[in-house]
Write a protein that holds these residues in place. Sequence first.
Motif: not given
Length: 231
Positions: A52-59, A81-90
């Motif tokens: 589960d991608f989330s740009p709001h999670l730190e980790n 699994l809640d996955v952090s995508t913060k800072g990821v420019d897909w």
Amino acid sequence: MRNIWFTIYSSTKDDDKYIGLENYRTLLELLLIPAIQNKINRNKKAQKIMLDFSPHLENDNVENFIKWHYNKKPYEGIINLDVSTKGVDWNTMTDQERKDFLIEKWKVLFNNLSDDYFVVDKYEVIKSLEELKKEKWKHTSLLFKKKLKYNKEIYSIIMDVSVEKASLALVRESDEKWFILKEYEPWKIMMNANFKNFKLINEDTLMLENKTIFLPPEVFDLKEVLTEKKL
């Protein structure tokens, strides 16, 4: 035995944040079945394993993942699994960078499942994931055991899926030549190209019937499809 569903969900409402992710998701759903499924302990009754991608999670939320799944059966068959995508420019990633990113996240998930989730050493699961990084992401499947017989030739009906496209095709048995029936966006095939049977009608018309009852069958003129155009 029913396949385990390996999938990815994005909780962001920004539809343009992960352009093309749905195609990678669809292809990985197909690739992870032969790579991982038989290594998982079916007694745990896992039906759906997802990121589960989330740009709001730190980790990546590993602590919560372990709390819910370690040495336990998954609630309602779902491992998430809640996955952090913060800072990821897909959207600026190369194809290989996207593959590496996705596989690394799947490794996080499986590395943090307890050993009782597997029928092999966990190392074998991680090794299989690492091998996927290096492989060409493509999945070709035979849609029906039965072959199409037409004008004294025999054809297999196949679906060939890559990140870029999914091709519904006939493959002639005598010389393995491909004839494309139709092309789809990969993420649409689970619904729009989920066929349950085929038959010839009017001698030259191939009909493929969808499992989804509200979708009309796909119909193809074999005279047109199988005409070999001269250069």
